[in-house]
Design a protein around this motif. Structure first.
Motif, PDB file in Angstrom:
ATOM      1  N   PHE A 256       2.507   1.290   2.911  1.00  0.00           N
ATOM      2  CA  PHE A 256       2.918   2.618   2.440  1.00  0.00           C
ATOM      3  C   PHE A 256       4.409   2.814   2.667  1.00  0.00           C
ATOM      4  O   PHE A 256       5.142   3.219   1.761  1.00  0.00           O
ATOM      5  N   PHE A 257       4.869   2.517   3.885  1.00  0.00           N
ATOM      6  CA  PHE A 257       6.275   2.758   4.204  1.00  0.00           C
ATOM      7  C   PHE A 257       7.208   1.726   3.568  1.00  0.00           C
ATOM      8  O   PHE A 257       8.428   1.931   3.532  1.00  0.00           O
ATOM      9  N   ASN A 258       6.666   0.647   3.045  1.00  0.00           N
ATOM     10  CA  ASN A 258       7.471  -0.275   2.250  1.00  0.00           C
ATOM     11  C   ASN A 258       7.841   0.340   0.894  1.00  0.00           C
ATOM     12  O   ASN A 258       8.813  -0.074   0.257  1.00  0.00           O
ATOM     13  N   TYR A 259       7.017   1.309   0.472  1.00  0.00           N
ATOM     14  CA  TYR A 259       7.229   1.947  -0.825  1.00  0.00           C
ATOM     15  C   TYR A 259       7.844   3.337  -0.717  1.00  0.00           C
ATOM     16  O   TYR A 259       8.631   3.735  -1.586  1.00  0.00           O
ATOM     17  N   PHE A 260       7.485   4.075   0.325  1.00  0.00           N
ATOM     18  CA  PHE A 260       7.905   5.467   0.436  1.00  0.00           C
ATOM     19  C   PHE A 260       8.326   5.792   1.865  1.00  0.00           C
ATOM     20  O   PHE A 260       7.652   5.376   2.814  1.00  0.00           O
ATOM     21  N   PRO A 261       9.388   6.588   2.040  1.00  0.00           N
ATOM     22  CA  PRO A 261       9.795   6.967   3.393  1.00  0.00           C
ATOM     23  C   PRO A 261       8.965   8.100   3.984  1.00  0.00           C
ATOM     24  O   PRO A 261       9.030   8.349   5.186  1.00  0.00           O
ATOM     25  N   SER A 262       8.202   8.820   3.150  1.00  0.00           N
ATOM     26  CA  SER A 262       7.431   9.953   3.639  1.00  0.00           C
ATOM     27  C   SER A 262       6.319  10.291   2.650  1.00  0.00           C
ATOM     28  O   SER A 262       6.337   9.838   1.494  1.00  0.00           O
ATOM     29  N   LYS A 263       5.384  11.122   3.085  1.00  0.00           N
ATOM     30  CA  LYS A 263       4.308  11.541   2.185  1.00  0.00           C
ATOM     31  C   LYS A 263       4.840  12.440   1.074  1.00  0.00           C
ATOM     32  O   LYS A 263       4.290  12.459  -0.039  1.00  0.00           O
TER      33      LYS A 263
END
Length: 204
Positions: free
Chosen positions: A54-61
């Motif tokens: 998830f954090f490889n794609y996005f820094p936050s929700k």
């Protein structure tokens, strides 16, 4: 087919497909439960990816909820740079229209984001950051079109004005309940500015 099951449109790269899946799941969960009551772990689990992925794609929700907006198509950028038959502001409005139209076509969750943004003010900060990045890119393109220095005040001013107009269109879209398309609202907002600054015969 649900967002969890979808891998993205045919021909989409695996990385883009994973990104689209995570965004689809994030929107599903946040629309159902609210942004404050959804965690990154829940999004990752529902998207069948690890927290690390998830954090490889996005820094936050919050960022995960914002559909990918691809760069303007190369042909549209080239037309902006070379077409001298229209004023720069008109060329900018056409370029932004193209980018939004492309985003709608390539981002399956684009229109659902409208529903989320209407009810989640926590998205606003990230949207301001997105607008700031776009403003910088537009200033660069204006410099190229007009053969201006990279730190040109003229280019920065034109880009800032265009983003201000875009913000009006986006805010109208965010609060709209009629189903109006964002690209059409962009046209209307730019036209409103043009109409306001043109001196009509009966105004002289």
């Amino acid at each position: 087919m649900s967002s969890t099951e979808s891998s993205g449109p045919p021909g989409m790269s695996r990385r883009r497909a994973v990104r689209v899946r995570i965004t689809g799941v994030a929107l599903d969960l946040v629309l159902e439960h609210g942004l404050d009551d959804v965690t990154v772990d829940e999004i990752a689990r529902a998207a069948n990816v690890s927290r690390r992925t998830f954090f490889n794609y996005f820094p936050s929700k919050v960022v995960a909820c914002i559909p990918y907006v691809p760069p303007a198509e190369p042909e549209a950028v080239q037309l902006f740079l070379s077409d001298r038959s229209v004023p720069t502001m008109t060329a900018l409005s056409r370029l932004m229209w193209n980018q939004v139209s492309t985003a709608r076509r390539e981002s399956p969750e684009f229109d659902r984001f409208h529903d989320l943004w209407r009810h989640e003010p926590g998205i606003q900060t990230e949207m301001h950051a997105l607008f700031a990045r776009l403003e910088g890119r537009l200033a660069q393109l204006v410099c190229l079109r007009e053969s201006l220095a990279p730190d040109s005040v003229e280019a920065a001013t034109v880009a800032a004005a265009s983003i201000a107009i875009l913000r009006v269109a986006v805010e109208r879209w965010r609060t709209d309940e009629s189903g109006a398309l964002l690209e059409n609202l962009i046209d209307e907002s730019f036209d409103a500015v043009t109409d306001a600054v043109i001196l009509r015969p009966d105004d002289s």
